[in-house]
Design a protein around this motif. Structure first.
Motif, PDB file in Angstrom:
ATOM      1  N   LYS A  23       0.835  -1.205   0.000  1.00  0.00           N
ATOM      2  CA  LYS A  23       0.000   0.000   0.000  1.00  0.00           C
ATOM      3  C   LYS A  23       0.867   1.252   0.000  1.00  0.00           C
ATOM      4  N   GLU A  24       1.912   1.266   0.800  1.00  0.00           N
ATOM      5  CA  GLU A  24       2.789   2.450   0.877  1.00  0.00           C
ATOM      6  C   GLU A  24       3.438   2.730  -0.474  1.00  0.00           C
ATOM      7  N   LEU A  25       3.907   1.685  -1.139  1.00  0.00           N
ATOM      8  CA  LEU A  25       4.582   1.871  -2.425  1.00  0.00           C
ATOM      9  C   LEU A  25       3.606   2.293  -3.509  1.00  0.00           C
ATOM     10  N   ILE A  26       2.389   1.764  -3.477  1.00  0.00           N
ATOM     11  CA  ILE A  26       1.389   2.116  -4.491  1.00  0.00           C
ATOM     12  C   ILE A  26       0.782   3.482  -4.222  1.00  0.00           C
ATOM     13  N   TYR A  27       0.500   3.789  -2.960  1.00  0.00           N
ATOM     14  CA  TYR A  27      -0.075   5.100  -2.632  1.00  0.00           C
ATOM     15  C   TYR A  27       0.899   6.232  -2.939  1.00  0.00           C
ATOM     16  N   SER A  28       2.187   6.027  -2.642  1.00  0.00           N
ATOM     17  CA  SER A  28       3.179   7.093  -2.829  1.00  0.00           C
ATOM     18  C   SER A  28       3.715   7.136  -4.254  1.00  0.00           C
ATOM     19  N   GLY A  29       3.818   5.973  -4.907  1.00  0.00           N
ATOM     20  CA  GLY A  29       4.429   5.915  -6.231  1.00  0.00           C
ATOM     21  C   GLY A  29       5.911   6.211  -6.211  1.00  0.00           C
ATOM     22  N   ARG A  30       6.543   6.110  -5.042  1.00  0.00           N
ATOM     23  CA  ARG A  30       7.954   6.486  -4.936  1.00  0.00           C
ATOM     24  C   ARG A  30       8.870   5.466  -5.587  1.00  0.00           C
ATOM     25  N   LYS A  31      10.088   5.899  -5.887  1.00  0.00           N
ATOM     26  CA  LYS A  31      11.077   5.027  -6.520  1.00  0.00           C
ATOM     27  C   LYS A  31      11.787   4.196  -5.469  1.00  0.00           C
ATOM     28  N   VAL A  32      11.962   2.929  -5.769  1.00  0.00           N
ATOM     29  CA  VAL A  32      12.692   2.007  -4.898  1.00  0.00           C
ATOM     30  C   VAL A  32      13.997   1.640  -5.594  1.00  0.00           C
ATOM     31  N   ALA A  33      15.119   2.038  -5.006  1.00  0.00           N
ATOM     32  CA  ALA A  33      16.419   1.715  -5.587  1.00  0.00           C
ATOM     33  C   ALA A  33      16.735   0.236  -5.391  1.00  0.00           C
ATOM     34  N   ALA A  34      17.760  -0.240  -6.097  1.00  0.00           N
ATOM     35  CA  ALA A  34      18.041  -1.675  -6.152  1.00  0.00           C
ATOM     36  C   ALA A  34      18.296  -2.280  -4.779  1.00  0.00           C
ATOM     37  N   GLN A  35      19.087  -1.618  -3.953  1.00  0.00           N
ATOM     38  CA  GLN A  35      19.418  -2.179  -2.647  1.00  0.00           C
ATOM     39  C   GLN A  35      18.182  -2.308  -1.765  1.00  0.00           C
ATOM     40  N   GLU A  36      17.322  -1.296  -1.770  1.00  0.00           N
ATOM     41  CA  GLU A  36      16.089  -1.383  -0.996  1.00  0.00           C
ATOM     42  C   GLU A  36      15.176  -2.461  -1.577  1.00  0.00           C
ATOM     43  N   ALA A  37      15.152  -2.585  -2.901  1.00  0.00           N
ATOM     44  CA  ALA A  37      14.330  -3.621  -3.531  1.00  0.00           C
ATOM     45  C   ALA A  37      14.746  -5.006  -3.053  1.00  0.00           C
ATOM     46  N   LEU A  38      16.039  -5.209  -2.905  1.00  0.00           N
ATOM     47  CA  LEU A  38      16.533  -6.484  -2.385  1.00  0.00           C
ATOM     48  C   LEU A  38      16.110  -6.676  -0.934  1.00  0.00           C
ATOM     49  N   GLN A  39      16.244  -5.636  -0.142  1.00  0.00           N
ATOM     50  CA  GLN A  39      15.881  -5.722   1.278  1.00  0.00           C
ATOM     51  C   GLN A  39      14.389  -5.987   1.473  1.00  0.00           C
ATOM     52  N   LEU A  40      13.557  -5.377   0.617  1.00  0.00           N
ATOM     53  CA  LEU A  40      12.111  -5.533   0.754  1.00  0.00           C
ATOM     54  C   LEU A  40      11.610  -6.862   0.202  1.00  0.00           C
TER      55      LEU A  40
END
Length: 273
Positions: A166-183
């Motif tokens: 929900k947070e990622l869809i509501y905000s539409g913010r960019k997720v960098a590669a390292q955070e993408a791995l962590q998430l």
């Protein structure tokens, strides 16, 4: 194999690599590209010589999402046709995403740059994601007054949990590669420029086993969040019955029994005075 204008499809050692090939548009998916994508995915699904699929993008980006020209045509359509035109387009979008999600063999997205909107959804439609250090993900639909329509509302919560999705869809913010791995959006992170090779090697590794067992197992695993344990057991029983009759199972059992017999004979030979 068909000639394509907006994608490339190459196969080596049983692993197909499908490349979105509109680098000047950051591989945004036009109606024409989608038609080619559907044709290519149907071919990959049906060709038994292909054991796995890697999906990537040409140039610096993986996929920028939907094509801007398509958005303009939607805005220019007569008011009375907008709804049905949109519904028709959605059928094609969902058909393409469904072919990728339901592919009866392992699929890996090699994300080489930005994956935005439909591009991010398309990456999630694969079994696994190998991301380069220069990759990024964004579910930017909200910036256009839209909701994720390529499967993001289904796939993303299953990878990161409902609240984070929900947070990622509501905000539409960019997720960098390292955070993408962590998430958990990405499964592996590799140096830029090595993502396709890494995905191909992983795909080859994952597809060494029985194609029958892989296809049946994947079809059940992809439904497990919606099914009860009893339903999974029932589907598993049916799938196992099919596996019992497969050439792969018969050959594997025969080879195993032969190996056991040889080992037993060798032990017996060693025990003789």
């Amino acid at each position: 194999m068909a000639d394509y204008e907006f994608i490339r499809l190459q196969t080596r050692d049983g692993v197909a690599t499908l490349t979105l090939n509109r680098p000047d548009k950051r591989n945004a998916i036009s109606d024409a590209m989608r038609s080619e994508l559907i044709q290519a995915l149907e071919h990959v699904a049906q060709d038994r010589a292909i054991r796995a699929l890697v999906l990537t993008g040409e140039g610096k980006g993986f996929c920028a999402g939907g094509d801007i020209a398509g958005m303009q045509r939607r805005m220019d359509a007569p008011a009375g046709e907008v709804g049905f035109n949109g519904w028709s387009r959605q059928q094609r979008v969902h058909h393409a995403q469904g072919l990728l999600f339901n592919m009866p063999k392992p699929t890996i997205a090699a994300v080489n740059g930005a994956a935005a909107g439909l591009g991010a959804d398309t990456a999630l439609s694969c079994d696994f994601i190998v991301a380069s250090e220069s990759a990024s993900f964004t579910w930017s639909y909200i910036a256009r007054g839209l909701i994720p329509d390529g499967g993001g509302m289904y796939f993303l919560p299953r990878r990161v949990g409902l609240a984070r999705a929900k947070e990622l869809i509501y905000s539409g913010r960019k997720v960098a590669a390292q955070e993408a791995l962590q998430l958990g959006i990405a499964d592996r992170l590799v140096p830029a420029g090595t993502e396709v090779e890494a995905a191909q090697a992983w795909a080859a590794e994952l597809s060494q086993g029985s194609a029958t067992a892989l296809a049946l197992g994947k079809s059940i695993l992809d439904q497990t969040f919606e099914l009860t344990a009893d339903q999974v057991f029932a589907m598993g029983s049916q799938a196992q019955g099919i596996c019992y009759t497969s050439a792969e199972h018969r050959d594997a059992v025969a080879a195993f029994l032969k190996k056991m017999a040889q080992a037993q004979a060798a032990r017996a030979q060693g025990e003789k005075p």
